[in-house]
Every structure is written in structure tokens, then in C-alpha cells.
Write an enzyme that holds these catalytic residues in place. Sequence first.
Site, PDB file in Angstrom:
ATOM      1  N   ASP A   1      52.534  14.142  20.139  1.00  0.00           N
ATOM      2  CA  ASP A   1      51.330  13.990  19.338  1.00  0.00           C
ATOM      3  C   ASP A   1      50.248  14.946  19.857  1.00  0.00           C
ATOM      4  OD1 ASP A   1      48.490  12.432  19.290  1.00  0.00           O
ATOM      5  OD2 ASP A   1      49.616  12.072  17.456  1.00  0.00           O
ATOM      6  N   GLY A   2      49.612  15.667  18.941  1.00  0.00           N
ATOM      7  CA  GLY A   2      48.637  16.661  19.354  1.00  0.00           C
ATOM      8  C   GLY A   2      47.463  16.087  20.112  1.00  0.00           C
TER       9      GLY A   2
ATOM     10  N   ASP B   1      46.418  23.650  13.807  1.00  0.00           N
ATOM     11  CA  ASP B   1      46.843  23.818  12.410  1.00  0.00           C
ATOM     12  C   ASP B   1      47.870  22.732  12.115  1.00  0.00           C
ATOM     13  OD1 ASP B   1      47.144  24.844   9.864  1.00  0.00           O
ATOM     14  OD2 ASP B   1      48.517  26.443  10.473  1.00  0.00           O
TER      15      ASP B   1
END
Length: 264
Positions: A129-130, A147
Site C-alpha cells: 500500500d502506497g 500516480d
Amino acid sequence: MQWPTLPEPAASEENSPPGPAAPPFMRVDGHPRSLYFSLDELQSRMDSRRPFDLEVDYTRTMMGFLLFRPATGNIAMIGLGGGSLAKFCYRHLPDSRITVAEINPHVIALRRDFMIPEDDSRFAVVQMDGADFMATHAGAVDALLVDGFGAEGQPPALCSQAFYDSCAQALSPDGILVVNLHYDSPDYAVCVARLQRSFSGAVLEIPAPEKSNCIIFAGHRAFPPRRSIDIRKLLSGMAADGRQQLQQEFSRVLWCMNSADDAD
């Protein structure tokens, strides 16, 4: 600047675990290969004859971070997609180390189809997970490219105040954050306001050529004056194919900077 009021995040948006990742699909039309979650919106495109090229306009705009941080060591990316930015940086910035966080295993599974390099000493793709990824990189990132879009658009966790605060903490003192936002999204102004708060106003908005995307650059320091940036010098060490892709777009980014200064 009058910033919009920021709504409190709903628990269901930022605090609950994400649901199952939707699988993307690849569409092949001769040499072009495109990545979609639905045919309504293109995620990524590659020409298999030139797999390291930036085929989608806004990705060239995102590379504008080199105007402000040309000597880039550690590059982190949130969102892999078809790997356009990751591949370009891998090929044209050989002194950089690149780590890409991608939460969707179905996207990573298409890695070979989009000719994304295998992991090595300076390149890695991690399934993560970012938002969690950012929390583990305090002060270590020189350029951070966000992005991250899925089947439902940009996840709320990747445009929250807490996430942008984590991005600010992850950057080195001269580091640059680059965020791709949809300009016509109803949340666009709120996202920009959150970035302004996280970076004390050192935020630059550059509309992408196709207009539906706007690229946001943010950092801990003020951006240099437009006239002090020498594009030819910055790109002089890059291979010809890389220079050709970026030079015109970099000129447009500087023109946009000048227009913003005039408006102020």
C-alpha cells in the site's frame, strides 16, 4: 490564496482496509499495448518497439521534476501501471535507485507484458500500500512520483492530509514530490490545499497538455526562478532519445511557470 475548507475524512475512506484489487486488462493493437481498468479511461500505453518511451503526455510532464532536482539519487513511485515512468527513469537516470510501490497484484502480474525490468541492485517493485510505503521512508527520498489510480479512480488514502504529510516527511531536504491529479475532479482543489498545508505553500501546478490531468510539484524549498533553469544543460548527459522526449515538454513547463508568476 483562499484555501477551500477541508472535509473531515470518513472512516470508510481512510481508516478501513482496502477491498479486493480489481484486475486490469491489456489491449493490444499492433505494436501499442494499453492498460485499462475500464475502456472509459486509459491507464498506460506502450509501443512494444520502443518500450522505454513515454507515450502518454502527462508522464512527460511528471518528469519535469528534473528541472528542480536534476541530481536524483533515490526515486520512489506510488503506482506501477504499465511502468512507463519507472522504465524511463531506469534507462535514462542510471545513477538513480528506483523503488515502485504497487498495491494491486494483478497490475504487477502484467509486468513482463509491459517489458518492465526485473528487480536488480537499483530497481525494485514491491507489492505494498502506497500510504504504508511512505511511512517507512522518512527523509530518504529525493524524488517521489505519485500516480496511483485504480478502477475507482484515485484511492482516498493517496490524497489525504495524512498521506501528503507522510510524503513531506519522506523527502530529503531538496527532494521533490510529483503528483498526478485529475483537474476536473471535484476533489482537485481540496487535494491542492492539502499539499499547500503539507509543504507550506511551496507547490506548483502545471496542467498536462491533454488538460484532463494536472501535475503538482511540491518541495520543502521554494522553486528556483524560471530564468535560472538551463534545459539544455540539465539534459546534456541524457541519451538523445530521452532528450528528444523531454526537451519540448520542459520548455512548456517553464512557460507555465512564467505564466503563473505573471498571474501573481
